[in-house]
Design a protein around this motif. Structure first.
Motif, PDB file in Angstrom:
ATOM      1  N   THR A 142       0.840  -1.194   0.000  1.00 36.53           N
ATOM      2  CA  THR A 142       0.000   0.000   0.000  1.00 36.53           C
ATOM      3  C   THR A 142       0.874   1.242   0.000  1.00 36.53           C
ATOM      4  OG1 THR A 142      -1.661  -1.202   1.309  1.00 36.53           O
ATOM      5  CG2 THR A 142      -1.902   1.188   1.147  1.00 36.53           C
ATOM      6  N   GLU A 143       0.570   2.159  -0.898  1.00 35.74           N
ATOM      7  CA  GLU A 143       1.251   3.453  -0.944  1.00 35.74           C
ATOM      8  C   GLU A 143       0.258   4.532  -0.543  1.00 35.74           C
ATOM      9  OE1 GLU A 143       3.185   4.281  -4.607  1.00 35.74           O
ATOM     10  OE2 GLU A 143       4.106   2.290  -4.771  1.00 35.74           O
ATOM     11  N   VAL A 144       0.670   5.389   0.382  1.00 40.58           N
ATOM     12  CA  VAL A 144      -0.192   6.465   0.874  1.00 40.58           C
ATOM     13  C   VAL A 144       0.500   7.794   0.620  1.00 40.58           C
ATOM     14  CG1 VAL A 144      -1.378   7.442   2.871  1.00 40.58           C
ATOM     15  CG2 VAL A 144      -1.181   4.960   2.639  1.00 40.58           C
ATOM     16  N   ALA A 145      -0.195   8.695  -0.057  1.00 37.68           N
ATOM     17  CA  ALA A 145       0.302  10.053  -0.289  1.00 37.68           C
ATOM     18  C   ALA A 145      -0.651  11.027   0.380  1.00 37.68           C
ATOM     19  CB  ALA A 145       0.398  10.343  -1.788  1.00 37.68           C
ATOM     20  N   VAL A 146      -0.116  11.884   1.238  1.00 37.33           N
ATOM     21  CA  VAL A 146      -0.930  12.838   1.994  1.00 37.33           C
ATOM     22  C   VAL A 146      -0.414  14.244   1.732  1.00 37.33           C
ATOM     23  CG1 VAL A 146      -1.725  13.561   4.274  1.00 37.33           C
ATOM     24  CG2 VAL A 146      -1.411  11.122   3.774  1.00 37.33           C
ATOM     25  N   ASP A 147      -1.321  15.149   1.405  1.00 34.74           N
ATOM     26  CA  ASP A 147      -0.969  16.559   1.202  1.00 34.74           C
ATOM     27  C   ASP A 147      -2.030  17.411   1.898  1.00 34.74           C
ATOM     28  OD1 ASP A 147      -0.005  18.972   0.401  1.00 34.74           O
ATOM     29  OD2 ASP A 147      -0.613  18.803  -1.691  1.00 34.74           O
ATOM     30  N   LEU A 148      -1.871  17.570   3.200  1.00 34.75           N
ATOM     31  CA  LEU A 148      -2.802  18.354   4.017  1.00 34.75           C
ATOM     32  C   LEU A 148      -2.001  19.400   4.782  1.00 34.75           C
ATOM     33  CD1 LEU A 148      -5.020  15.480   5.512  1.00 34.75           C
ATOM     34  CD2 LEU A 148      -5.532  16.904   3.535  1.00 34.75           C
ATOM     35  N   ASP A 149      -2.428  20.652   4.701  1.00 30.91           N
ATOM     36  CA  ASP A 149      -1.716  21.712   5.416  1.00 30.91           C
ATOM     37  C   ASP A 149      -2.449  22.126   6.687  1.00 30.91           C
ATOM     38  OD1 ASP A 149      -3.892  22.902   4.314  1.00 30.91           O
ATOM     39  OD2 ASP A 149      -2.796  24.401   3.149  1.00 30.91           O
ATOM     40  N   GLY A 150      -3.271  21.252   7.204  1.00 25.40           N
ATOM     41  CA  GLY A 150      -4.003  21.525   8.432  1.00 25.40           C
ATOM     42  C   GLY A 150      -4.932  20.373   8.743  1.00 25.40           C
ATOM     43  N   ARG A 151      -5.841  20.583   9.677  1.00 24.22           N
ATOM     44  CA  ARG A 151      -6.768  19.532  10.077  1.00 24.22           C
ATOM     45  C   ARG A 151      -8.199  20.012   9.903  1.00 24.22           C
ATOM     46  NH1 ARG A 151      -5.292  16.236  15.420  1.00 24.22           N
ATOM     47  NH2 ARG A 151      -7.127  15.189  14.583  1.00 24.22           N
ATOM     48  N   ALA A 152      -9.045  19.091   9.468  1.00 30.11           N
ATOM     49  CA  ALA A 152     -10.471  19.387   9.355  1.00 30.11           C
ATOM     50  C   ALA A 152     -11.133  19.229  10.715  1.00 30.11           C
ATOM     51  CB  ALA A 152     -11.120  18.461   8.329  1.00 30.11           C
ATOM     52  N   ASP A 153     -12.407  19.608  10.792  1.00 34.28           N
ATOM     53  CA  ASP A 153     -13.154  19.404  12.030  1.00 34.28           C
ATOM     54  C   ASP A 153     -13.189  17.914  12.368  1.00 34.28           C
ATOM     55  OD1 ASP A 153     -13.608  22.085  12.187  1.00 34.28           O
ATOM     56  OD2 ASP A 153     -15.589  21.994  11.242  1.00 34.28           O
ATOM     57  N   ALA A 154     -13.276  17.620  13.658  1.00 36.00           N
ATOM     58  CA  ALA A 154     -13.233  16.225  14.113  1.00 36.00           C
ATOM     59  C   ALA A 154     -14.303  15.351  13.465  1.00 36.00           C
ATOM     60  CB  ALA A 154     -13.339  16.166  15.634  1.00 36.00           C
ATOM     61  N   PRO A 155     -15.567  15.805  13.355  1.00 40.10           N
ATOM     62  CA  PRO A 155     -16.565  14.941  12.695  1.00 40.10           C
ATOM     63  C   PRO A 155     -16.221  14.638  11.238  1.00 40.10           C
ATOM     64  CG  PRO A 155     -17.657  16.677  13.953  1.00 40.10           C
ATOM     65  CD  PRO A 155     -16.202  17.022  13.910  1.00 40.10           C
ATOM     66  N   VAL A 156     -15.655  15.631  10.534  1.00 41.16           N
ATOM     67  CA  VAL A 156     -15.277  15.407   9.136  1.00 41.16           C
ATOM     68  C   VAL A 156     -14.126  14.414   9.055  1.00 41.16           C
ATOM     69  CG1 VAL A 156     -14.354  16.496   7.057  1.00 41.16           C
ATOM     70  CG2 VAL A 156     -16.103  17.664   8.399  1.00 41.16           C
ATOM     71  N   GLU A 157     -13.132  14.589   9.910  1.00 44.95           N
ATOM     72  CA  GLU A 157     -12.011  13.645   9.933  1.00 44.95           C
ATOM     73  C   GLU A 157     -12.491  12.232  10.245  1.00 44.95           C
ATOM     74  OE1 GLU A 157      -7.842  15.884  10.981  1.00 44.95           O
ATOM     75  OE2 GLU A 157      -8.958  14.977  12.628  1.00 44.95           O
ATOM     76  N   SER A 158     -13.392  12.111  11.202  1.00 46.74           N
ATOM     77  CA  SER A 158     -13.904  10.792  11.568  1.00 46.74           C
ATOM     78  C   SER A 158     -14.651  10.156  10.400  1.00 46.74           C
ATOM     79  CB  SER A 158     -14.819  10.913  12.787  1.00 46.74           C
ATOM     80  OG  SER A 158     -15.336   9.649  13.151  1.00 46.74           O
ATOM     81  N   ALA A 159     -15.505  10.938   9.725  1.00 46.53           N
ATOM     82  CA  ALA A 159     -16.244  10.402   8.580  1.00 46.53           C
ATOM     83  C   ALA A 159     -15.295   9.970   7.474  1.00 46.53           C
ATOM     84  CB  ALA A 159     -17.235  11.436   8.061  1.00 46.53           C
ATOM     85  N   ALA A 160     -14.284  10.792   7.195  1.00 42.82           N
ATOM     86  CA  ALA A 160     -13.323  10.452   6.146  1.00 42.82           C
ATOM     87  C   ALA A 160     -12.523   9.206   6.523  1.00 42.82           C
ATOM     88  CB  ALA A 160     -12.383  11.631   5.896  1.00 42.82           C
TER      89      ALA A 160
END
Length: 422
Positions: free
Chosen positions: A318-336
């Protein structure tokens, strides 16, 4: 850059000619057919023809929406109300379908768009090929074409320039260069303007958009409530059958140990060791249960690291690429997070893949996650499937799910949630 501009101007000229021809032919023909068919509805004859004509108009409008997205990047939503499905056959079925079509405000907006498209829309579109054609004609006049034209007529005008000799022909050539420069600069903008004009007629009205949004939010809220209730039942079941059962057994063992301390110390020590192991197992089950509710790595380190932790547990590369410059709200992160978890679970169970790629990034106010595998394909987000559950989970936050999974693979699952990062 000049080559790019010339290419874009030529492409826009060809597209403008195509749009103008469609406006003067298809739009005109459909408008006339729809008008005639609607005129005969009171006589009963129009009931037989109107559904076919109006559905053809919708198909033509859908094609224009597709061109708007492909050629100009302008997305035009469909505002239509759902039609009866399956429609009844016979005259009654045609009458019911005609009634539903005529009661839909979007039908009349489509007809108004046909009228606009064959007039103002075609006029704007035809400017894209007309400007370079007019410019090229001015250059031809300056190159000597003025002589046979003037000789064959009493006089020749190029725009506001009367052609009488070489001097005025050169003025025409200069004016032609101006038209070519205008075409080079504005041709792509003319095509955009043509599609923006179509969007004013084809897109849903603000009232219709609000009504659809309210309907979608109502549906997703109902799904969220059902999902939450099912999750609570799962937690209750896991606690009852897992940790709670072990704790009850531990209490019984402690009572037995208390009774055996004086009578049989060796057996009491064995039971004590068994009880200690039961406590370890109960703690592990509680940790797993808490991780299923809200993983600690998600709360502490964010979505990117939580997805990487998911990938480490997969039995495939598995290859994972992440490009996030911050964090979303907790409910959004949990849903994602749980959406990605469900998609990866489907990959392991059903795809037959040996390699997975996960990409997580945030652009233009949207969190976008893609999961790609090299498996056998054939995945669909049908009712009752895991992907349908993912779609409902994302819908709570106005998110969307798109699945591309042809037979033989690969499978590409795309998830988007509108959000901002802190």
């Amino acid at each position: 850059m000049d080559r790019v501009r010339v290419h874009d101007a030529r492409v826009a000229a060809a597209r403008g000619l195509g749009l103008a021809l469609m406006g003067w032919s298809a739009s005109l023909a459909l408008f006339v057919a729809a008008t005639v068919s609607l005129a005969f509805v009171p006589l009963g004859v129009g009931v037989l023809t109107t559904p076919s004509v109006l559905l053809r108009v919708r198909a033509y409008a859908a094609h224009r929406r597709l061109l708007a997205a492909r050629w100009a990047g302008i997305r035009i939503a469909e505002p239509y109300e759902p039609l009866p499905s399956p429609a009844r056959g016979g005259l009654l079925g045609r009458a019911e379908l005609t009634n539903r079509l005529l009661r839909d405000p979007a039908t009349w907006r489509d007809l108004r768009w046909l009228l606009v498209d064959m007039t103002a829309g075609a006029a704007v579109a035809v400017l894209a090929p007309a400007l370079p054609a007019e410019g090229a004609f001015g250059l031809l006049l300056a190159a000597g074409l003025w002589r046979p034209l003037v000789a064959a007529s009493d006089g020749w005008w190029y725009g506001f320039v009367p052609i009488t000799g070489w001097a005025t022909a050169f003025v025409a050539g200069a004016l032609g260069c101006v038209w070519l420069a205008v075409a080079l600069r504005w041709n792509p903008a003319l095509i955009d303007a043509c599609f923006r004009l179509a969007r004013t007629q084809l897109a849903p009205t603000p009232e219709a958009e609000l009504a659809r949004r309210v309907e979608r939010l109502t549906e997703t809220r109902r799904d969220a409530v059902d999902t939450s209730a099912a999750e609570l039942r799962r937690i209750e079941r896991d606690l009852h059958d897992g940790a709670q059962a072990r704790l009850v057994a531990m209490g019984m063992d402690l009572n037995t140990i208390e009774a055996l301390l004086d009578k049989d110390p060796d057996r009491a020590r064995r039971l004590l060791a068994q009880t200690r192991q039961s406590s370890v197992d109960a703690l592990a089950e509680l940790r797993d249960l808490v991780r299923g509710i809200h993983p600690p790595v998600l709360a502490e380190r964010g979505l990117g690291d939580a997805v990487r932790a998911l990938a480490l547990r997969l039995p495939m590369d598995t290859e994972v690429a992440v490009d996030l410059d911050g964090r979303a709200d907790a409910p959004v992160e949990s849903a994602a997070y749980f959406a990605v978890s469900e998609v990866l679970t489907n990959v392991v169970k059903h795809s037959g893949a040996d390699r997975v790629w996960v990409d997580v990034h945030h652009r233009d106010g949207r969190l976008r996650i893609t999961v790609t595998d090299n498996g056998r394909g054939g995945a669909v987000a049908e009712a009752g499937s895991g992907l349908a559950g993912v779609e409902r989970r994302l819908g709570t936050f106005d998110g969307v799910l798109a699945v591309s999974s042809p037979a033989g693979g690969p499978t590409l699952v795309t998830m988007e949630i509108p959000c901002v990062l802190s």
